[in-house]
Design a protein around this motif. Structure first.
Motif, mmCIF file in Angstrom:
data_model
loop_
_atom_site.group_PDB
_atom_site.id
_atom_site.type_symbol
_atom_site.label_atom_id
_atom_site.label_comp_id
_atom_site.label_asym_id
_atom_site.label_seq_id
_atom_site.Cartn_x
_atom_site.Cartn_y
_atom_site.Cartn_z
ATOM 1 N N LYS A 275 0.830 -1.217 0.000
ATOM 2 C CA LYS A 275 0.000 0.000 0.000
ATOM 3 C C LYS A 275 0.863 1.265 0.000
ATOM 4 N N GLY A 276 2.176 1.099 0.161
ATOM 5 C CA GLY A 276 3.058 2.269 0.289
ATOM 6 C C GLY A 276 2.685 3.072 1.527
ATOM 7 N N GLN A 277 2.448 2.357 2.626
ATOM 8 C CA GLN A 277 1.969 3.020 3.833
ATOM 9 C C GLN A 277 2.621 2.478 5.082
ATOM 10 N N ILE A 278 2.566 3.297 6.119
ATOM 11 C CA ILE A 278 2.998 2.855 7.448
ATOM 12 C C ILE A 278 1.770 2.900 8.343
ATOM 13 N N GLU A 279 1.544 1.819 9.077
ATOM 14 C CA GLU A 279 0.387 1.797 9.982
ATOM 15 C C GLU A 279 0.848 1.484 11.400
ATOM 16 N N PHE A 280 0.265 2.192 12.352
ATOM 17 C CA PHE A 280 0.542 1.921 13.770
ATOM 18 C C PHE A 280 -0.769 1.465 14.400
ATOM 19 N N ASP A 281 -0.736 0.264 15.011
ATOM 20 C CA ASP A 281 -1.944 -0.258 15.662
ATOM 21 C C ASP A 281 -2.503 0.744 16.651
ATOM 22 N N GLU A 282 -3.784 0.901 16.607
ATOM 23 C CA GLU A 282 -4.528 1.670 17.616
ATOM 24 C C GLU A 282 -4.116 3.134 17.744
ATOM 25 N N LEU A 283 -3.322 3.657 16.790
ATOM 26 C CA LEU A 283 -2.944 5.064 16.908
ATOM 27 C C LEU A 283 -3.933 5.909 16.102
ATOM 28 N N LYS A 284 -4.610 6.803 16.796
ATOM 29 C CA LYS A 284 -5.557 7.688 16.102
ATOM 30 C C LYS A 284 -5.081 9.123 16.281
ATOM 31 N N LEU A 285 -4.265 9.565 15.333
ATOM 32 C CA LEU A 285 -3.772 10.939 15.412
ATOM 33 C C LEU A 285 -4.913 11.890 15.103
ATOM 34 N N PRO A 286 -4.864 13.115 15.612
ATOM 35 C CA PRO A 286 -5.893 14.082 15.209
ATOM 36 C C PRO A 286 -5.748 14.405 13.723
ATOM 37 N N ASP A 287 -6.732 15.108 13.174
ATOM 38 C CA ASP A 287 -6.673 15.499 11.764
ATOM 39 C C ASP A 287 -5.416 16.363 11.546
ATOM 40 N N LEU A 288 -4.485 15.833 10.762
ATOM 41 C CA LEU A 288 -3.184 16.508 10.638
ATOM 42 C C LEU A 288 -3.285 17.853 9.932
ATOM 43 N N ASN A 289 -4.371 18.032 9.152
ATOM 44 C CA ASN A 289 -4.523 19.326 8.466
ATOM 45 C C ASN A 289 -4.781 20.467 9.444
ATOM 46 N N LEU A 415 6.753 9.108 7.549
ATOM 47 C CA LEU A 415 6.121 8.527 6.357
ATOM 48 C C LEU A 415 4.610 8.390 6.565
ATOM 49 N N HIS A 416 4.226 7.965 7.765
ATOM 50 C CA HIS A 416 2.801 7.811 8.090
ATOM 51 C C HIS A 416 2.086 9.155 7.911
ATOM 52 N N MET A 417 2.698 10.216 8.447
ATOM 53 C CA MET A 417 2.076 11.535 8.380
ATOM 54 C C MET A 417 2.133 12.086 6.956
ATOM 55 N N GLY A 418 3.214 11.789 6.271
ATOM 56 C CA GLY A 418 3.360 12.257 4.889
ATOM 57 C C GLY A 418 2.243 11.717 4.009
ATOM 58 N N ARG A 419 1.894 10.459 4.209
ATOM 59 C CA ARG A 419 0.806 9.843 3.426
ATOM 60 C C ARG A 419 -0.532 10.430 3.840
ATOM 61 N N LYS A 420 -0.726 10.576 5.164
ATOM 62 C CA LYS A 420 -2.012 11.102 5.659
ATOM 63 C C LYS A 420 -2.265 12.519 5.146
ATOM 64 N N LEU A 421 -1.194 13.283 5.054
ATOM 65 C CA LEU A 421 -1.333 14.674 4.605
ATOM 66 C C LEU A 421 -1.409 14.770 3.082
ATOM 67 N N GLY A 422 -1.150 13.647 2.411
ATOM 68 C CA GLY A 422 -1.153 13.648 0.949
ATOM 69 C C GLY A 422 0.099 14.301 0.372
ATOM 70 N N ILE A 423 1.132 14.486 1.209
ATOM 71 C CA ILE A 423 2.380 15.108 0.732
ATOM 72 C C ILE A 423 3.246 14.062 0.034
ATOM 73 N N MET A 424 3.171 12.823 0.492
ATOM 74 C CA MET A 424 4.014 11.761 -0.080
ATOM 75 C C MET A 424 3.136 10.765 -0.832
ATOM 76 N N SER A 425 3.630 10.323 -1.973
ATOM 77 C CA SER A 425 2.898 9.310 -2.743
ATOM 78 C C SER A 425 3.294 7.917 -2.240
ATOM 79 N N GLY A 426 2.514 6.931 -2.604
ATOM 80 C CA GLY A 426 2.830 5.544 -2.248
ATOM 81 C C GLY A 426 4.217 5.161 -2.733
ATOM 82 N N ASP A 427 4.578 5.602 -3.944
ATOM 83 C CA ASP A 427 5.896 5.238 -4.486
ATOM 84 C C ASP A 427 7.025 5.874 -3.673
ATOM 85 N N GLU A 428 6.805 7.140 -3.314
ATOM 86 C CA GLU A 428 7.844 7.809 -2.496
ATOM 87 C C GLU A 428 8.038 7.068 -1.175
#
Ligand code: F6R
Length: 607
Positions: A275-289, A415-428
């Motif tokens: 998925k080109g993603q990093i996932e952390f179990d049970e971590l619910k960050l606030p809306d990063l925007n 990387l997790h935040m980069g994907r959530k913010l849409g700053i980083m693509s899956g390939d990156e």
């Protein structure tokens, strides 16, 4: 700080307690003591010095036989390290071990003195058994007397208490850690899990104001008001062997060599490459925007990891990050609001200043996230979110694998935040993932060169001062390298941002000053090469750690060590390893107590 343990079961308590105490020595080691209950009498042994000194003195004696007892290893706060100030402390027939600080002990002591109590030590702790005894004298039962005494204390405590007249052990905690271990027909209390891992992996993490009563083969849990409470029994996946030296001379060396495994385990399960993603179990960050600022706060080595995390996140996500040491942060009224994330980094999860920083963040509405190595620790429990480093128990007082796993988490978080913010693509993200997956092998390659570091240590162990220089993301690397040398070899070492050298420290340079320089081929490389030239011109002894062995600089410096190439964000995770080895080998050659350096303790649970 201090470590406490207690045992109630069917086996001989003395050896069990001494063994458990040895595993807690990282918390303090200036004096130690033990109390064993047998048929209505409590025998106490106390010694200045390490647990071994105490061990030699007690368990072979008949009077120390019995199946219930308490023990303590001390890191002095009130009262010098001495036999009279070592725990356990006794008043009447009540015996107590304590970790924490009783802030109102002077008032209590004065009041108790007026009531005829006599004190034998200079400690704050001694008021606790006296207070308990004062309530017993008024007719209270033991458990109620403990509750009443605790209600009068200001400050922090984890205590174990026993008395001669009853075969009952009582434990309680507030703002100092305490766990209950549940074995087969036996119970333990301990400041930390590794103390009892060889006996059981079933533990309860007591919460503030909890009281545990061990009576008639049963465990009763209540709060300070005497109301019953329910606490989950956790199964710990660390094994007893993980808290052993495993053939290494020191825990620190073992932990340095464990880093490839520790990093791999920290990555496992979080990388979703497809998925080109990093996932952390049970971590619910606030809306990063909505997040306008990130704080990173910690102490010591964990603070150096924050400095690296800041550079990764600011450069790649363009979110402002401010770092601070927790002891400053907590008192400077920082401007925090609900659109901020406060990241607290702590191996132990019990560092008093870092916990206070968390409280400051919560008070101001920030989302608190901790990066922590110890399940059930205060920070892990009380922060809004937690990401565990899976480094396994770190016993050596000088932190090593905690640091490199903390850097790994910052990288994954970026990387997790980069994907959530849409700053980083899956390939990156996949590209970044590819590089961190190579890190354990690259560290392994460095470790295979450890004999070269030992050789270097032999050449430089006689110097009295060292200067460390690095730039950009390697400024924190050299701060950490210098910290390692100072704390275990007692050699003065100072780290500077290489560009700052000309603004002062250059005056120190002569043929008696070894200068450790970390300089891989990144955008700061050429600048640091110029600094190396400046050092050589002034006859400083240069030790260069670089990924560029072909540069003309290689022939000019006094010593050079190859660090494998990697991307900018991960340079510190590689470059720190030879610096850890250098510090370790120098200290080992000088014959210092590497795992338990003087004056230090692993968990700094007091301010
Ligand atoms: C240095 C060291 C200390 C700790 C610091 C914070 O080698 O171990 O500087 O890093 O006391 O401890 P934690 O990470 O447990 O909060």
């Amino acid at each position: 700080m201090c470590g406490i343990v207690g045992y109630k079961g069917k086996n001989e308590a003395c050896d069990l307690l001494i063994d458990a105490l040895r595993r807690l020595e990282y918390r303090g080691y200036d004096s130690a003591g033990i109390a064993i209950w047998h048929k209505g009498k409590i025998e106490i042994g106390r010694k200045k010095g390490k647990v071994n000194e105490l061990g030699k003195d007690v368990c072979n004696k008949e009077i120390f036989q019995g199946s219930m007892g308490l023990a303590h290893t001390r890191w002095a706060t009130h009262g010098t390290p001495s036999e009279k100030n070592a725990h356990p402390h006794k008043a009447g027939d009540v015996v107590v071990v304590h970790n924490g600080i009783v802030e109102n002990y002077m008032d209590l002591k004065e009041r108790l003195r007026q009531d005829g109590h006599k004190f034998l030590s200079d400690t704050d702790t001694e008021v606790i058994p006296h207070l308990i005894m004062s309530h017993i004298n008024k007719g209270m039962g033991f458990v109620d007397a403990v509750r009443a005494a605790l209600a009068e204390l200001k400050g922090s405590y984890a205590i174990g208490a026993i008395r001669e007249k009853e075969r009952i052990m009582v434990a309680a905690k507030k703002e100092s850690p305490l766990i209950v271990g549940i074995g087969l027909g036996e119970y333990f209390i301990a400041s930390d899990v590794p103390a009892i891992l060889n006996r059981t992996n079933k533990v309860i993490f007591l919460e503030d104001n909890d009281i545990a009563v061990f009576k008639d083969g049963q465990l009763i849990l209540m709060n300070i008001d005497g109301e019953s409470v329910d606490r989950k029994v956790h199964e710990i996946h660390w094994s007893g062997a993980m808290a052993e030296k495993g053939g290494y001379k020191h825990f620190m060396l073992k932990e340095i060599f464990e880093q490839p495994r520790a990093i791999s385990e920290t990555l496992i399960g979080r990388i979703k490459e497809e998925k080109g993603q990093i996932e952390f179990d049970e971590l619910k960050l606030p809306d990063l925007n909505t997040i306008t600022k990130i704080w990173m706060v910690a102490c010591g080595t964990s603070y150096h990891a924050c400095m690296i995390g800041k550079q990764m996140i600011e450069a790649n996500l363009r979110i402002p990050v401010e770092t601070d040491v927790a002891s400053e942060f907590r008192y400077r009224d920082p401007i925090i609001d609900k659109n901020h994330i406060l990241i607290l980094v702590s191996q132990s999860g019990e560092t008093a200043d870092t916990i206070a920083a968390m409280k400051e963040g919560k008070k101001n509405g920030a989302y608190t996230l901790c990066i922590c190595n110890v399940l059930g620790s205060t920070l892990a429990r009380d922060c809004d979110g937690v990401i565990f480093t899976h480094a396994g128990p770190e016993i050596g007082v000088a932190s090593t694998k905690a640091f490199t796993t903390q850097i790994s988490i910052f990288y994954l978080l970026m990387l997790h935040m980069g994907r959530k913010l849409g700053i980083m693509s899956g390939d990156e993200v996949r590209d970044f993932i590819g590089e961190i997956k190579r890190i354990p092998h690259k560290i392994q390659a460095i470790l295979e060169q450890s004999s070269a570091m030992e050789e270097l240590a032999r050449r430089y162990m006689g110097y009295k001062d060292f200067l460390y220089l690095g730039r950009g993301i390697n400024y924190p690397t050299v701060l950490e390298g210098a910290l390692k040398l100072k704390e275990i070899s007692y050699i003065h070492a100072e780290a500077y941002a290489a560009g700052e050298m000309k603004h002062g420290p250059i005056a120190l340079i002569d043929e008696n000053l070894p200068i450790v320089i970390v300089s891989p081929r990144d955008h700061t490389y050429k600048k640091t090469c110029s600094n190396v030239e400046e050092v050589i011109t002034r006859r400083g002894k240069t030790l260069l750690f670089t990924d560029d062995m072909d540069h003309e600089m290689a022939s000019k410096v006094e010593a050079i060590f190859a660090v494998p190439e990697t991307i900018y964000e991960l340079e510190p995770i590689l470059a720190i390893v030879p610096l850890q080895l250098l510090a370790y080998y120098i200290a080992n050659l000088l014959g210092t107590d590497v795992d338990q350096p003087r004056n230090l303790a692993k968990s700094v649970t007091v301010e």
